[in-house]
Design an enzyme around this catalytic site. Sequence first.
Site, PDB file in Angstrom:
ATOM      1  N   GLU A 122      -7.437  12.053  13.088  1.00 57.43           N
ATOM      2  CA  GLU A 122      -6.676  10.842  13.219  1.00 57.43           C
ATOM      3  C   GLU A 122      -5.920  11.112  14.497  1.00 57.43           C
ATOM      4  O   GLU A 122      -5.048  11.844  14.517  1.00 57.43           O
ATOM      5  CB  GLU A 122      -5.986  10.884  11.928  1.00 57.43           C
ATOM      6  CG  GLU A 122      -5.200   9.466  11.995  1.00 57.43           C
ATOM      7  CD  GLU A 122      -4.707   8.935  10.702  1.00 57.43           C
ATOM      8  OE1 GLU A 122      -3.717   7.834  10.726  1.00 57.43           O
ATOM      9  OE2 GLU A 122      -4.773   9.376   9.771  1.00 57.43           O
ATOM     10  N   GLU A 177      -8.104  -1.805   2.633  1.00 56.71           N
ATOM     11  CA  GLU A 177      -7.100  -0.713   3.029  1.00 56.71           C
ATOM     12  C   GLU A 177      -7.203  -0.233   4.459  1.00 56.71           C
ATOM     13  O   GLU A 177      -6.018  -0.178   4.989  1.00 56.71           O
ATOM     14  CB  GLU A 177      -7.536   0.719   2.229  1.00 56.71           C
ATOM     15  CG  GLU A 177      -6.500   1.797   2.705  1.00 56.71           C
ATOM     16  CD  GLU A 177      -7.181   3.095   1.934  1.00 56.71           C
ATOM     17  OE1 GLU A 177      -6.481   4.050   2.394  1.00 56.71           O
ATOM     18  OE2 GLU A 177      -7.989   2.893   1.067  1.00 56.71           O
ATOM     19  N   GLU A 231     -11.704  11.310  -4.393  1.00 60.80           N
ATOM     20  CA  GLU A 231     -11.558  11.361  -2.966  1.00 60.80           C
ATOM     21  C   GLU A 231     -10.730  12.511  -2.416  1.00 60.80           C
ATOM     22  O   GLU A 231     -10.938  13.212  -1.292  1.00 60.80           O
ATOM     23  CB  GLU A 231     -11.074  10.148  -2.602  1.00 60.80           C
ATOM     24  CG  GLU A 231     -10.972   9.854  -0.969  1.00 60.80           C
ATOM     25  CD  GLU A 231     -10.521   8.467  -0.429  1.00 60.80           C
ATOM     26  OE1 GLU A 231      -9.672   8.586   0.295  1.00 60.80           O
ATOM     27  OE2 GLU A 231     -10.784   7.658  -1.178  1.00 60.80           O
ATOM     28  N   LYS A 277       0.828  -1.296  -0.097  1.00 58.51           N
ATOM     29  CA  LYS A 277       0.009   0.151  -0.028  1.00 58.51           C
ATOM     30  C   LYS A 277       1.137   1.191  -0.203  1.00 58.51           C
ATOM     31  O   LYS A 277       1.799   1.176   0.496  1.00 58.51           O
ATOM     32  CB  LYS A 277      -0.678   0.120   1.183  1.00 58.51           C
ATOM     33  CG  LYS A 277      -1.969   1.408   1.361  1.00 58.51           C
ATOM     34  CD  LYS A 277      -2.550   1.582   2.358  1.00 58.51           C
ATOM     35  CE  LYS A 277      -3.242   2.808   2.987  1.00 58.51           C
ATOM     36  NZ  LYS A 277      -3.519   2.869   4.042  1.00 58.51           N
TER      37      LYS A 277
END
Length: 443
Positions: free
Chosen positions: A252, A296, A430, A198
Amino acid sequence: MKSLGDEMRVVSRARQISAPPARAALADAATPRLFWSGDGEETVIGSGAAVTLTAGGEDRFGDVRAAADRLFAEGDVHAGTEAARPRLFGGFTFHDEHDTDEKPWGAFPSAQFVLPRRQVTYTDDAAWLTVNGVGPDATAELVSDELDATAAKLGNLPTPETMRASNVVERERTTTKEAWRASVTDATDRIAAGELRKIVLAVALRARLDGPLAAHEVTARLADTYPDCYRFLFEPTGDAELTPAFIGATPERLATLRGRTLATGALAGTTGRGDTPAEDEWLADELRRDEKNVHEHDIVVDAIRDQLSPFAASISTGERDVRRLATVQHLETPITATLSDDEHVLTLVEALHPTPAVGGLPPDRALATIRDTESFDRGWYAAPVGWFDAAGHGSFAVAIRSAVTAGDTATLFAGVGIVEDSDPDAEWDEVQLKYRPMLDELE
């Protein structure tokens, strides 16, 4: 202002005060100026610097910790309440190497932490003023006198008038859509070949406004719109013309440490918000079932557990759910670790940064690819920002949904996770969603 090599001794005094409006205290603060607030945490406004710690390169986490240990090794501290204790606030660059001559990050070192000269802390039911002095000239008498004078001043602050919103008159993308498609296709080819699992690729948007940006006003608006995010402002210098600032509202959390309990989490996988409650719920259900987003997300959860395992006696993973924000929805999994030994929060921050939610896997290969692919310096974007105290406890967030500003220019950042079945056009869409939190508050 003192740096790493100077003789340091902290003298700190605090007292409860009549709470000035946070907007007024922030507008009144001197640079270096800071604002920090998170869900379940106190709101803190810092004004000026009693001491500034800076460091660079791959050892910057350890160097800041060592300097802080020396700073707090000897002192005369009377806080009155834990919330008003002296704390160092600041952040790090995303990459180890950082060119301070490169715009827009010239005022932001690879690592910088400030012990505010004046710290106003808002708890659920009170406000506290802390005044800190550092060095051989700092005495209890001088600090106490400054505490009294500052408390009297703050008690008479008027609520500032709300400034008009800026108008964005020009936008410049650092990456074209065609270059983006090529970058994502190259990344998915590397993932298919087994070179990467990733990678998170980011883009930047430079917005020019019709006048100088008031970063403290944008910060106040972010606090109103995103009360359950980590909101921050860091103004590292007193440049009267440009007043560079790093501002954001990030959902986050990277690490919150108290005692031997560490709280963190995985935030990866994104969709938009609906126009109606029914559409909103439909989008959330689609996100929960979407194989690309779930894959993901699971990569991030597994990687965080692996990063914490050398320090943890046990790790607990909560239920995956959907986190709703003003413009987007994310998959989120809370993670809690009980540590085997006492650790400094910076040790854990270094171990966790960068999570695969902003970097990739394998980490070294992903970071090298990001360096080669992105056309701009990430600076403090997607890096750890937060605070820590003398005990090594603290709280850090990942600085996404953010912008660095100077004068009439703001540079916004947004990134997306790329896995093998990522579609370049869907990922581009996105990215545009992730610009909205900052764009909405600028305009």
